[in-house]
Scaffold this active site. Structure first.
Site, PDB file in Angstrom:
ATOM      1  N   GLY A 109       1.942   6.729  -4.247  1.00 34.78           N
ATOM      2  CA  GLY A 109       0.633   6.244  -4.666  1.00 34.78           C
ATOM      3  C   GLY A 109       0.375   6.585  -6.111  1.00 34.78           C
ATOM      4  N   CYS A 110      -0.897   6.637  -6.482  1.00 34.33           N
ATOM      5  CA  CYS A 110      -1.251   6.855  -7.877  1.00 34.33           C
ATOM      6  C   CYS A 110      -1.424   8.342  -8.109  1.00 34.33           C
ATOM      7  CB  CYS A 110      -2.502   6.074  -8.207  1.00 34.33           C
ATOM      8  SG  CYS A 110      -2.337   4.356  -7.717  1.00 34.33           S
ATOM      9  N   VAL A 111      -0.361   9.082  -7.847  1.00 34.19           N
ATOM     10  CA  VAL A 111      -0.437  10.539  -7.955  1.00 34.19           C
ATOM     11  C   VAL A 111       0.704  11.065  -8.830  1.00 34.19           C
ATOM     12  CG1 VAL A 111      -1.573  10.856  -5.762  1.00 34.19           C
ATOM     13  CG2 VAL A 111       0.909  10.835  -5.851  1.00 34.19           C
TER      14      VAL A 111
END
Lengths: 111, 241, 498
Positions: A109-111
């Site tokens: 994800g956006c991590v």
């Protein structure tokens, strides 16, 4: 498929060295991964790894970083219960390096 | 009418047909190809009137190009002068297409001639920038030079006809009017005119199959031509139901 | 990864010399066959791949006017050549938008135009080959779909559209990006990009509640799956996992608390992001988006509000109504999703929340416009409000705010370097480089105004800069969310304004 060989046993890992099956994990796996990175696993390192694994067993996902640092704070006090300290332990990033040593899949994800 | 005249007359009709059918074909193709989603580059107007107001400066003044740096400013000067002078020259040429010639076209002649002189200069800018800048050199293709050189050649043969090898205008006009009225006439006795006219036919035939279709594309580019109104109206394309 | 070096910070963005092949070899990991099948793509590249490739390309040419017109109308004027952050930082000509598009345009000429069929190479036509596929996989994944090129193009040609189409064609040919497809699979099966199941989410929210109460003494709730709530919040799942993301989550919760509304998060739609867009796949985009509207319907909420996520906002604002609308079941006043920034600013203007600017006095703040918000969506009533609303919020809760240079903000904003499905570790080299123009602009305001807080409204931007800042020698703690600033300054309990 790439593999990681530990004590005569071969473990399947992905392109970045994450274990394909988290249940195959042993302490030897974490040790071997750390050795490759030139890292000596201290009691603090192991604590992180064990916490990650127990959280994952319960929730099928790694915990939020803050949950992890809070756990460290509980164990070792405020000066070690923060993100900075976590990065000192795991320079490549707690989520990514620590999760890998713990045999967990990489967070996506956006991590 | 001699044999060459017959061939050229025929070619002219075929070319006109290719141009019109080719152009309309693209217009219909673009029209038939749906826009499944709203993709205007924002900030964008939220109404149709707003889109019209956005498009006018885009089409007339290449507004987006002016947002760029020095290279784009140079391109803007070359490109804008080229397009405007091209338009003026075409308008000036209407005197060969009409009888009697309307006053307004006669009034254009001076401006048209000035345009004819600026025209090759603008094209020179457009062509020189293609090999003097390392980025342009990489992206430029054969057809980019082809079309520039084609248009330069049309311009230069036009200027030749105007200033050096003057052709009998009565013959030219008879030929053109003959084409327009479907009563083919003799080709004027001038090799330069033949080249000039022939190159124009090449340009017309090439147009619908080339990047020159940007002339129509600019009007239907969804990033510019769509209104930014997903809150106000539901946009649905047939295939995406 | 320690060997990655950042470009030097000088404050200047200089157009580089063209260096062919400079960023060759940087490409995403390919998805394994099992993953490809899970998301309905061919398991691997079959022997008849050219057929599949051309069939998909033809389908796209029939379905998308954007692709068809953009392929036809480019005159190679060069206006876009120095506008892409990846070109500015690598000099690789394939990172010039027009030359990136040329990878598709050359195939288009060869198989779909008369001139290309007849003249071949001379007309710039190119045959399908394994080498070409490799170039597609490389350079169509070195595009962050940020649309900056389309601002400067005289015809508005948007490379993002071409990139999305190219990725869709690659997927249909059996070549997919592991990172993007893994996320799509998790979003469709578990409900978010992280793959965080409901119980883990509840545990995380409990933790955030404890955190807020510890810090403020006020029991602010983060409700999950509450039927009949007024508001459904959909936010990137990174907000439940990463830092500084979670600090903005605290901010949203405090705003809702202070507004006194019933709100909820949904475990079914615990993701605002939509990676279906990044790979240009309409069906995946629709499926992922549908979870949000199913959740909104099931929970009987009145409205949907989006958290800080750039591309999520594009899909929610620009595409939702098309994909899964109309939303008659929502309150008639709020038929379309709102952005959390719109919601918060409205409350500030009404005086419904009180802010203590002094709480942010340690920060000198600048704001980075996220590409999908700036160039692919809107907030508020007037075009361009998507730039002013976040700035108004910052100015309402901070004393020190300064903008970066004009040609690097607003519609001309530079991408963070990690957008569009590029935010994965194997792409770290291009991510560090791609951030360069933004970092130079930041460097200037750091020098002139001692900026030490880089305010964002996008989860990708937050993750990217947190990773990139240390490589450029800047503390990662300087990265934060707009609602993190709200969270710092909001006065809980004082409700006299309502």
């Amino acid at each position: 498929m790439a593999t990681l060989d530990v004590e005569g046993k071969s473990y399947e890992v992905d392109e970045e060295g994450y274990l394909m099956d988290w249940q195959e994990w042993t302490e030897g796996v974490a040790g071997a991964m750390a050795k490759e990175d030139g890292l000596d696993l201290s009691a603090e390192h192991w604590n992180v790894i064990k916490f990650l694994r127990s959280y994952f067993e319960k929730y099928q996902i790694a915990p939020m970083i803050k949950i992890l640092t809070k756990e460290l704070a509980k164990e070792y006090g405020k000066e070690k219960g923060n993100t900075k300290y976590l990065y000192e332990l795991y320079p490549a990033g707690p989520a990514k390096q620590a999760c890998r040593y713990a045999g967990l899949p990489k967070p996506t994800g956006c991590v | 009418m001699n044999g060459l005249s017959t061939v050229i007359n025929l070619l002219a009709y075929v070319t006109a047909l290719v141009f019109v059918v080719g152009f309309l074909n693209k217009v219909i193709l673009y029209f038939k190809t749906p826009n499944p989603l709203l993709i205007p580059t924002t900030p964008a107007p939220t109404t149709t009137m707003g889109v019209v107001a956005r498009m006018i400066p885009e089409v007339l003044f290449f507004r987006s190009l002016l947002k760029g740096g020095t290279a784009e400013k140079v391109l803007w000067v070359g490109g804008w002068i080229f397009h405007v002078t091209f338009l003026l020259i075409v308008l000036r040429h209407l005197r060969f297409f009409t009888y009697p010639v309307p006053g307004i076209i006669m009034a254009f002649q001076g401006l048209g001639i000035l345009a004819g002189l600026l025209f090759p200069i603008a094209l020179l800018i457009l062509i020189v920038r293609r090999f003097t800048n390392d980025r342009m050199a990489v992206i430029t293709l054969f057809q980019d030079y082809f079309v520039l050189i084609l248009i330069i050649a049309i311009g230069l043969t036009g200027l030749l006809l105007k200033y050096y090898v003057r052709t009998n205008l009565v013959d030219v006009k008879a030929f053109i009017l003959g084409l327009l009225t479907f009563s083919p006439a003799q080709l004027p006795d001038s090799p330069i005119f033949l080249i000039h006219f022939g190159l124009v036919l090449v340009l017309l035939a090439y147009f619908p199959f080339s990047k020159l279709m940007h002339a129509w594309g600019i009007l239907v580019s969804p990033t510019r031509a769509q209104a930014d109104n997903p809150r106000e109206a539901r946009h649905v394309a047939p295939w995406a139901q | 990864m320690a060997d990655i070096k950042a470009p030097e910070l000088t404050g200047e963005i200089i157009t580089p010399k063209v260096t062919p092949g400079a960023s060759k070899g940087i490409m995403p990991f390919k998805a394994k066959p099992e993953l490809m099948e899970k998301v309905n793509f061919p398991a691997e590249k079959p022997s008849n791949w050219k057929e599949l490739f051309l069939k998909k390309m033809e389908e796209i040419l029939k379905k998308y006017r954007s692709v068809r017109v953009f392929l036809d109308e480019c005159v190679r004027c060069g206006a876009c050549t120095d506008k892409c952050h990846y070109f500015l930082s690598t000099g690789d000509p394939r990172n010039m938008p027009v030359h990136r598009q040329e990878l598709m345009r050359s195939v288009y000429r060869k198989y779909f135009t008369t001139g290309g069929k007849l003249l071949g190479n001379l007309a710039g036509a190119r045959e399908l080959s394994d080498e070409l596929l490799e170039e597609w996989l490389t350079y169509f994944y070195q595009c962050s779909e940020c649309r900056r090129c389309s601002v400067f193009c005289p015809y508005g040609i948007d490379t993002a559209e071409i990139t999305m189409a190219a990725r869709e064609i690659l997927d249909a040919t059996g070549i997919g990006s592991k990172y993007n497809l893994e996320i799509i699979n998790k979003a469709e099966t578990i409900g978010n990009n992280l793959g965080m199941p409901g119980p883990a989410l509840r545990n995380t929210l409990d933790f955030v509640e404890e955190e807020i109460e510890e810090k403020t003494g006020v029991p602010v709730k983060l409700p999950l799956d509450v039927e009949g709530a007024d508001i459904l919040l959909v936010t990137p799942s990174a907000d439940f996992f990463a830092e500084p993301h979670v600090l903005s989550l605290e901010g949203y919760a405090k705003v809702f608390h202070q507004a006194g509304v019933n709100w909820t998060i949904s475990s079914h739609a615990s993701e605002g992001g939509n990676f279906g867009m990044f790979i240009g796949n309409y069906d995946h985009m629709k499926t992922i988006n549908k979870r949000i509207w199913d959740a909104a319907r099931d929970l009987k909420v009145k409205r949907v509000i989006a958290g800080e996520c750039g591309h999520a906002w594009r899909v929610l604002y620009s595409f939702s109504n098309t994909l899964n609308g109309p939303f008659d079941f929502l309150d008639s006043q709020y038929r379309q999703p709102s952005h959390i920034c719109e919601y918060t600013l409205d409350l500030i203007k009404k005086g419904a929340i009180k802010l203590d600017k002094a709480a942010n006095d340690e920060f000198s703040v600048t704001f980075h416009d996220s590409c999908n918000v700036a160039r692919a969506s809107r907030m508020g009533e007037t075009p361009g409000d998507q730039m002013t609303i976040p700035r108004e919020i910052i100015n309402a809760c901070c004393n020190k705010f300064v903008d970066m240079a004009d040609d690097t903000i607003g519609e001309r904003t530079f991408c963070c370097g990690g957008g569009g499905g590029v935010l994965t570790d194997e792409m770290i080299d291009i991510r560090v480089k791609g951030a360069m123009p933004r970092m130079q602009a930041l460097k200037r305001v750091k020098d002139s105004h001692d900026v030490n807080f880089f305010a964002l409204i996008c989860a990708i931007c937050k993750a990217q800069f947190t990773k990139i800042f240390p490589i450029y020698g800047i503390e990662m703690e300087e990265v934060g969310g707009v609602h993190q600033l709200i969270s710092n300054s909001i006065q809980l309990g004082a409700k006299e304004g309502v």
